[in-house]
Design a protein around this motif. Sequence first.
Motif, mmCIF file in Angstrom:
data_model
loop_
_atom_site.group_PDB
_atom_site.id
_atom_site.type_symbol
_atom_site.label_atom_id
_atom_site.label_comp_id
_atom_site.label_asym_id
_atom_site.label_seq_id
_atom_site.Cartn_x
_atom_site.Cartn_y
_atom_site.Cartn_z
ATOM 1 N N GLY A 67 -48.149 -31.556 24.106
ATOM 2 C CA GLY A 67 -49.604 -31.540 24.165
ATOM 3 C C GLY A 67 -50.173 -30.613 25.226
ATOM 4 N N SER A 68 -49.325 -30.105 26.098
ATOM 5 C CA SER A 68 -49.797 -29.192 27.150
ATOM 6 C C SER A 68 -50.150 -27.827 26.575
ATOM 7 N N ARG A 69 -50.929 -27.060 27.332
ATOM 8 C CA ARG A 69 -51.344 -25.721 26.927
ATOM 9 C C ARG A 69 -50.863 -24.695 27.945
ATOM 10 N N ARG A 70 -50.569 -23.485 27.447
ATOM 11 C CA ARG A 70 -50.183 -22.382 28.305
ATOM 12 C C ARG A 70 -50.861 -21.107 27.801
ATOM 13 N N PRO A 71 -51.322 -20.238 28.712
ATOM 14 C CA PRO A 71 -51.830 -18.931 28.279
ATOM 15 C C PRO A 71 -50.711 -18.159 27.586
ATOM 16 N N MET A 72 -51.051 -17.365 26.614
ATOM 17 C CA MET A 72 -50.031 -16.664 25.837
ATOM 18 C C MET A 72 -49.292 -15.614 26.662
ATOM 19 N N TYR A 73 -49.975 -14.981 27.610
ATOM 20 C CA TYR A 73 -49.391 -13.843 28.312
ATOM 21 C C TYR A 73 -48.337 -14.224 29.345
ATOM 22 N N CYS A 74 -48.256 -15.511 29.721
ATOM 23 C CA CYS A 74 -47.324 -15.892 30.787
ATOM 24 C C CYS A 74 -46.352 -16.977 30.353
ATOM 25 N N SER A 75 -46.054 -17.061 29.068
ATOM 26 C CA SER A 75 -45.031 -17.990 28.572
ATOM 27 C C SER A 75 -44.181 -17.268 27.544
ATOM 28 N N ASP B 113 -49.702 -7.822 14.369
ATOM 29 C CA ASP B 113 -49.871 -6.398 14.057
ATOM 30 C C ASP B 113 -50.658 -5.735 15.186
ATOM 31 N N GLU B 114 -50.687 -4.408 15.180
ATOM 32 C CA GLU B 114 -51.261 -3.660 16.297
ATOM 33 C C GLU B 114 -52.732 -3.993 16.531
ATOM 34 N N ALA B 115 -53.484 -4.154 15.469
ATOM 35 C CA ALA B 115 -54.915 -4.434 15.611
ATOM 36 C C ALA B 115 -55.145 -5.767 16.311
ATOM 37 N N ASP B 116 -54.402 -6.801 15.888
ATOM 38 C CA ASP B 116 -54.552 -8.120 16.500
ATOM 39 C C ASP B 116 -54.092 -8.116 17.951
ATOM 40 N N LEU B 117 -53.004 -7.382 18.224
ATOM 41 C CA LEU B 117 -52.507 -7.313 19.596
ATOM 42 C C LEU B 117 -53.497 -6.578 20.492
ATOM 43 N N ASP B 118 -54.043 -5.467 20.002
ATOM 44 C CA ASP B 118 -55.045 -4.723 20.786
ATOM 45 C C ASP B 118 -56.237 -5.610 21.113
ATOM 46 N N SER B 119 -56.693 -6.363 20.119
ATOM 47 C CA SER B 119 -57.839 -7.240 20.327
ATOM 48 C C SER B 119 -57.544 -8.273 21.404
ATOM 49 N N TYR B 120 -56.338 -8.847 21.360
ATOM 50 C CA TYR B 120 -55.971 -9.851 22.367
ATOM 51 C C TYR B 120 -55.930 -9.233 23.763
ATOM 52 N N LEU B 121 -55.295 -8.084 23.900
ATOM 53 C CA LEU B 121 -55.140 -7.460 25.220
ATOM 54 C C LEU B 121 -56.484 -7.066 25.822
ATOM 55 N N GLN B 122 -57.453 -6.741 24.975
ATOM 56 C CA GLN B 122 -58.769 -6.336 25.474
ATOM 57 C C GLN B 122 -59.586 -7.524 25.980
ATOM 58 N N ARG B 123 -59.380 -8.685 25.389
ATOM 59 C CA ARG B 123 -60.214 -9.829 25.772
ATOM 60 C C ARG B 123 -59.518 -10.812 26.715
ATOM 61 N N ALA B 124 -58.183 -10.692 26.854
ATOM 62 C CA ALA B 124 -57.437 -11.666 27.659
ATOM 63 C C ALA B 124 -57.907 -11.646 29.114
ATOM 64 N N GLU B 125 -58.025 -12.825 29.671
ATOM 65 C CA GLU B 125 -58.372 -12.969 31.090
ATOM 66 C C GLU B 125 -57.096 -13.349 31.842
ATOM 67 N N PHE B 126 -56.568 -12.390 32.580
ATOM 68 C CA PHE B 126 -55.286 -12.580 33.244
ATOM 69 C C PHE B 126 -55.480 -13.286 34.584
ATOM 70 N N ASP C 7 -51.175 -3.113 30.222
ATOM 71 C CA ASP C 7 -50.215 -2.088 29.803
ATOM 72 C C ASP C 7 -48.780 -2.553 30.025
ATOM 73 N N GLN C 8 -48.552 -3.221 31.147
ATOM 74 C CA GLN C 8 -47.214 -3.756 31.409
ATOM 75 C C GLN C 8 -46.855 -4.824 30.377
ATOM 76 N N LEU C 9 -47.826 -5.671 30.043
ATOM 77 C CA LEU C 9 -47.578 -6.710 29.044
ATOM 78 C C LEU C 9 -47.279 -6.084 27.691
ATOM 79 N N ARG C 10 -48.017 -5.052 27.323
ATOM 80 C CA ARG C 10 -47.779 -4.395 26.037
ATOM 81 C C ARG C 10 -46.359 -3.842 25.967
ATOM 82 N N ARG C 11 -45.921 -3.205 27.062
ATOM 83 C CA ARG C 11 -44.560 -2.654 27.081
ATOM 84 C C ARG C 11 -43.521 -3.760 26.901
#
Length: 302
Positions: A178-186, A197-210, A222-226
């Motif tokens: 039931g716990s939640r985790r941000p996508m970028y750090c798990s 796909d690239e479009a969905d990933l680009d959209s996520y990277l632009q709006r993500a609050e790190f 950019d590091q996350l994308r790599r």
Amino acid sequence: MDHPYDAGTDSGLIDPGSIDPGSIDPGSIDPGSIDPGSIDPGSIDADKQNPIGTLQRGLAILGVLASGEQPTVGSLIERFDLSKSAAFRVLMTLREHELIEWDSTLNGVVLPSVRSVHLGMAGLRAFDPWEHGRVELVRLAQQLDEAALMAVRDGDEMVYIAHEDRSDHAVGVRRLLGSRRPMYCSSLGKAFLSRLDEADLDSYLQRAEFKVFTPTTITDPDQLRRELLESRTRGWAIDRAEHESGVMCFGAAVVDHVGQPVCSISVAGPYDRINEGRDHIVALLMQTARSISERLGHAPRN
């Protein structure tokens, strides 16, 4: 009373040893004239006594089609070491049951029929990915003696929906159901992101609050994308204590019949212990993700 087939009379019986099998025209045989009770099982030819009979060969061919291949008859003959007559017999049987489409030629391409597609869709409708996934997750946890987890995406977070831990370790992972985790750090989130796909990933990277959780949290898009590109190539993702200090996780995405991520699974535990068992953990994790994905209709191409 003399036997009707007395050796001294011309009974009209044929000596089986005198028959040349190559001289028999199968098309000239009237199936209705054959008495099943008169057939000696020991006289059936070796090809039909082979355990890899018509049914097994037919299923093997359907397996090839299920993997997405479009083989010719010639390639099937070579792959399964069939004679031309055996291959044609199996394919004609499959076609008679409307399981394949084929033009009866040696170079003709064999394709799944509409009926096969309907059969596959019926299997997908009857499959519960969560229940089946939990069974696989329990097996994974038992094999590794570590915590195995499953999570689904909810917005830009991953929500844990299963947590299996059958280990006796004094140090492990606290219950996360039931716990939640941000996508970028798990590892679960990064595995899921790596299959977008690239479009969905680009959209996520632009709006993500790190947000920084630990010294190893990735906050550079950019590091996350790599890293996500590396994860996509190798098939698994890693969390180097990026959300919780001292905890390492390896994750892999479960995908559907068109390759879209449905959920992710992971193995987690104390950093040093998980890192030490990396190769073995990743191998079983990938095997489990593939198993669940295949039940969802995913057929990766080699």
